[in-house]
Design a protein around this motif. Structure first.
Motif, PDB file in Angstrom:
ATOM      1  N   ILE A 224     -10.140 -16.832 -58.061  1.00 55.93           N
ATOM      2  CA  ILE A 224      -9.379 -16.591 -59.288  1.00 55.93           C
ATOM      3  C   ILE A 224      -9.770 -17.598 -60.374  1.00 55.93           C
ATOM      4  N   ILE A 225      -9.876 -18.865 -59.987  1.00 56.79           N
ATOM      5  CA  ILE A 225     -10.244 -19.907 -60.948  1.00 56.79           C
ATOM      6  C   ILE A 225     -11.633 -19.662 -61.513  1.00 56.79           C
ATOM      7  N   GLY A 226     -12.543 -19.144 -60.669  1.00 61.06           N
ATOM      8  CA  GLY A 226     -13.918 -18.904 -61.121  1.00 61.06           C
ATOM      9  C   GLY A 226     -14.056 -17.848 -62.198  1.00 61.06           C
ATOM     10  N   THR A 227     -12.998 -17.069 -62.457  1.00 59.62           N
ATOM     11  CA  THR A 227     -13.072 -16.005 -63.474  1.00 59.62           C
ATOM     12  C   THR A 227     -12.720 -16.511 -64.865  1.00 59.62           C
ATOM     13  N   ILE A 228     -12.259 -17.749 -65.007  1.00 55.60           N
ATOM     14  CA  ILE A 228     -11.873 -18.275 -66.315  1.00 55.60           C
ATOM     15  C   ILE A 228     -12.482 -19.654 -66.527  1.00 55.60           C
ATOM     16  N   ASP A 229     -12.394 -20.142 -67.757  1.00 57.00           N
ATOM     17  CA  ASP A 229     -12.797 -21.506 -68.078  1.00 57.00           C
ATOM     18  C   ASP A 229     -11.754 -22.083 -69.034  1.00 57.00           C
ATOM     19  N   ASP A 230     -10.618 -22.456 -68.482  1.00 57.16           N
ATOM     20  CA  ASP A 230      -9.504 -23.021 -69.238  1.00 57.16           C
ATOM     21  C   ASP A 230      -8.864 -24.078 -68.353  1.00 57.16           C
ATOM     22  N   TYR A 231      -9.149 -25.352 -68.636  1.00 56.75           N
ATOM     23  CA  TYR A 231      -8.761 -26.404 -67.697  1.00 56.75           C
ATOM     24  C   TYR A 231      -7.248 -26.493 -67.501  1.00 56.75           C
ATOM     25  N   ALA A 232      -6.464 -26.196 -68.550  1.00 55.06           N
ATOM     26  CA  ALA A 232      -5.009 -26.259 -68.409  1.00 55.06           C
ATOM     27  C   ALA A 232      -4.516 -25.227 -67.399  1.00 55.06           C
ATOM     28  N   VAL A 233      -5.049 -24.010 -67.493  1.00 56.19           N
ATOM     29  CA  VAL A 233      -4.650 -22.956 -66.562  1.00 56.19           C
ATOM     30  C   VAL A 233      -5.155 -23.272 -65.168  1.00 56.19           C
ATOM     31  N   GLU A 234      -6.361 -23.780 -65.039  1.00 55.67           N
ATOM     32  CA  GLU A 234      -6.946 -24.060 -63.731  1.00 55.67           C
ATOM     33  C   GLU A 234      -6.207 -25.196 -63.015  1.00 55.67           C
ATOM     34  N   VAL A 235      -5.827 -26.231 -63.765  1.00 53.76           N
ATOM     35  CA  VAL A 235      -5.044 -27.310 -63.167  1.00 53.76           C
ATOM     36  C   VAL A 235      -3.687 -26.788 -62.726  1.00 53.76           C
ATOM     37  N   THR A 236      -3.076 -25.936 -63.536  1.00 52.55           N
ATOM     38  CA  THR A 236      -1.787 -25.341 -63.164  1.00 52.55           C
ATOM     39  C   THR A 236      -1.918 -24.497 -61.903  1.00 52.55           C
ATOM     40  N   LEU A 237      -3.019 -23.750 -61.793  1.00 52.57           N
ATOM     41  CA  LEU A 237      -3.245 -22.950 -60.588  1.00 52.57           C
ATOM     42  C   LEU A 237      -3.398 -23.839 -59.352  1.00 52.57           C
ATOM     43  N   SER A 238      -4.052 -24.983 -59.501  1.00 57.55           N
ATOM     44  CA  SER A 238      -4.187 -25.895 -58.360  1.00 57.55           C
ATOM     45  C   SER A 238      -2.823 -26.436 -57.945  1.00 57.55           C
ATOM     46  N   LEU A 239      -1.964 -26.700 -58.917  1.00 57.67           N
ATOM     47  CA  LEU A 239      -0.609 -27.168 -58.624  1.00 57.67           C
ATOM     48  C   LEU A 239       0.183 -26.084 -57.891  1.00 57.67           C
TER      49      LEU A 239
END
Length: 417
Positions: A224-239
């Protein structure tokens, strides 16, 4: 006191203790926070004695009211394990998987037996009422090395990559195994009718189930993370991944700690290498480092403050001393074969000493001890656990840097920042 006021108090203690350490002491953070918590507990008790009508009694009541096992096992552990797993080199961990898995499973079982049997004999010799099943409960809760304390010590020491990964990997996985063994031992001690072979089967089922679930969840999150490049969203997804995996694994009856470690290993290795931009990797690393540092500090401040709720009886001093000797003896008995192998085959100086002295015990053991039901064994187990944990964090934590420097061939003690 309100929850917000309690958190403000804890954050103030963390900030002040951290400043004093950075300015003057330069000791391991875990050691400083435990000592700061204990010192503040002593000040509160003194103030309450001198000024009974003052506010110290209210603060003491608020601290005593904190559910430490729930805070550790229910809220903090998943995030701390995820943050710790992201720091581990997965390829090096894979190369050392046999050492890690044997120490995290067979090692914990062997240590549980050694410590439990030894403490039972010591209690009999001291004239204390502690049955063998309850002594094994203590052995189970004290045998896992604490991932939070170990990771902090490893960061402070000058270790080879190989020994660093073995200590990190063992600590991340053996706490999950230890929780399952503790649960089984507790069921046997209170008369739950659980057969030891059934307990071993439960350990295997929960550990393997947690591992599979964590890897699957981590793989899906990375796609899922690999489909975007938005660090705020990706960090939130990791959380969300850390919280969701831990909570859902527990709901499914499998090991939440192992599941979140597996997910964190994937996120920190494959995610950082192939699924994230450089900007996202930097923000991800900084975010989880900050989470790790703040929660670590809060956890060890709470651990030090727990002196307010530990029932101390000077007559148990002999049992505390016996437990310290047994825990260290069991640790070295478990790690020395691997230490000898690493020293002879791979030239790792003093590997057995590093692995033995680096096996710190901390908040996880105390959280399990506090969850032991009230009864004749409760005071013995709780106070003995606290004595071993404080010795481990203060004495082993303060001296591990010197052991690591000796291992590295550095004539000067390793500085601890």
């Amino acid at each position: 006191m309100t929850l917000f006021q309690i958190m403000a108090l804890f954050l103030g203690l963390i900030g002040l203790a951290g400043w004093v350490n950075a300015r003057l002491l330069h000791w391991p953070s875990a050691t400083v926070m435990v000592l700061a918590g204990g010192l503040n507990a002593g000040v509160l008790l003194l103030l309450h004695q001198v000024f009974p009508a003052g506010g110290a009694g209210q603060v003491i009541a608020a601290v005593v009211g904190v559910n430490f096992p729930q805070a550790v096992l229910g809220y903090m552990l998943g995030f701390l394990l995820f943050a710790g797993a992201m720091q581990v080199d997965l390829s090096e961990l894979h190369r050392r998987r046999l050492a890690v898995w044997t120490l995290a499973t067979v090692g914990v079982l062997a240590s549980t037996g050694i410590v439990g049997g030894g403490l039972w004999l010591a209690a009999r010799g001291l004239g204390l009422q502690l049955s063998l099943p309850w002594a094994c409960v203590f052995g189970a809760l004290i045998s896992p090395t604490d991932p939070i304390a170990v990771l902090a010590a490893v960061r402070a020491g000058k270790l080879s990559k190989m020994l660093e990964v073995v200590l990190q990997g063992e600590a991340l996985f053996n706490d999950a195994v230890g929780i399952v063994i503790f649960t089984a031992a507790l069921a046997i001690a209170i008369g739950g009718g659980l057969h030891p072979l059934d307990a071993i089967g439960q350990v295997a089922l929960q550990a393997l189930g947690g591992l599979a679930f964590g890897l699957a969840a981590g793989w899906l999150a990375l796609r899922i993370i690999g489909t975007i490049d938005d660090y705020a969203v990706e960090v939130t997804l990791s959380l969300a991944l850390a919280a969701g995996v831990y909570a859902l694994a527990q709901a499914l009856g499998i090991s939440g700690p192992i599941a979140v470690v597996a997910a964190g290993l994937l996120m920190g290795d494959e995610g950082a290498k192939t699924r994230m931009s450089e900007t996202t990797r930097r923000h991800m690393r900084e975010f989880w480092t900050l989470i790790d540092e703040i929660l670590n500090a809060l956890l060890f401040i709470l651990l030090g403050l727990e002196v307010l709720v530990i029932p101390f009886d000077p007559r148990l001093a002999g049992l505390w001393g016996a437990a310290l000797v047994l825990v260290l003896a069991a640790r070295f008995a478990v790690v020395l074969p691997w230490g000898a192998y690493f020293q002879v085959r791979e030239g790792q100086r003093h590997a057995g000493l590093v692995l033995g002295w680096g096996g710190l015990h901390g908040a996880l053991s105390l959280a399990m001890a506090l969850s032991v039901p009230r009864g004749p064994a409760h005071v013995l187990i709780l106070s003995t656990t606290f004595a071993v944990v404080i010795f481990s964090i203060v004495v082993q934590g303060l001296t591990f840097g010197k052991v690591a420097a000796w291992h590295a061939g550095d004539p000067a003690p390793a500085s601890v920042e």
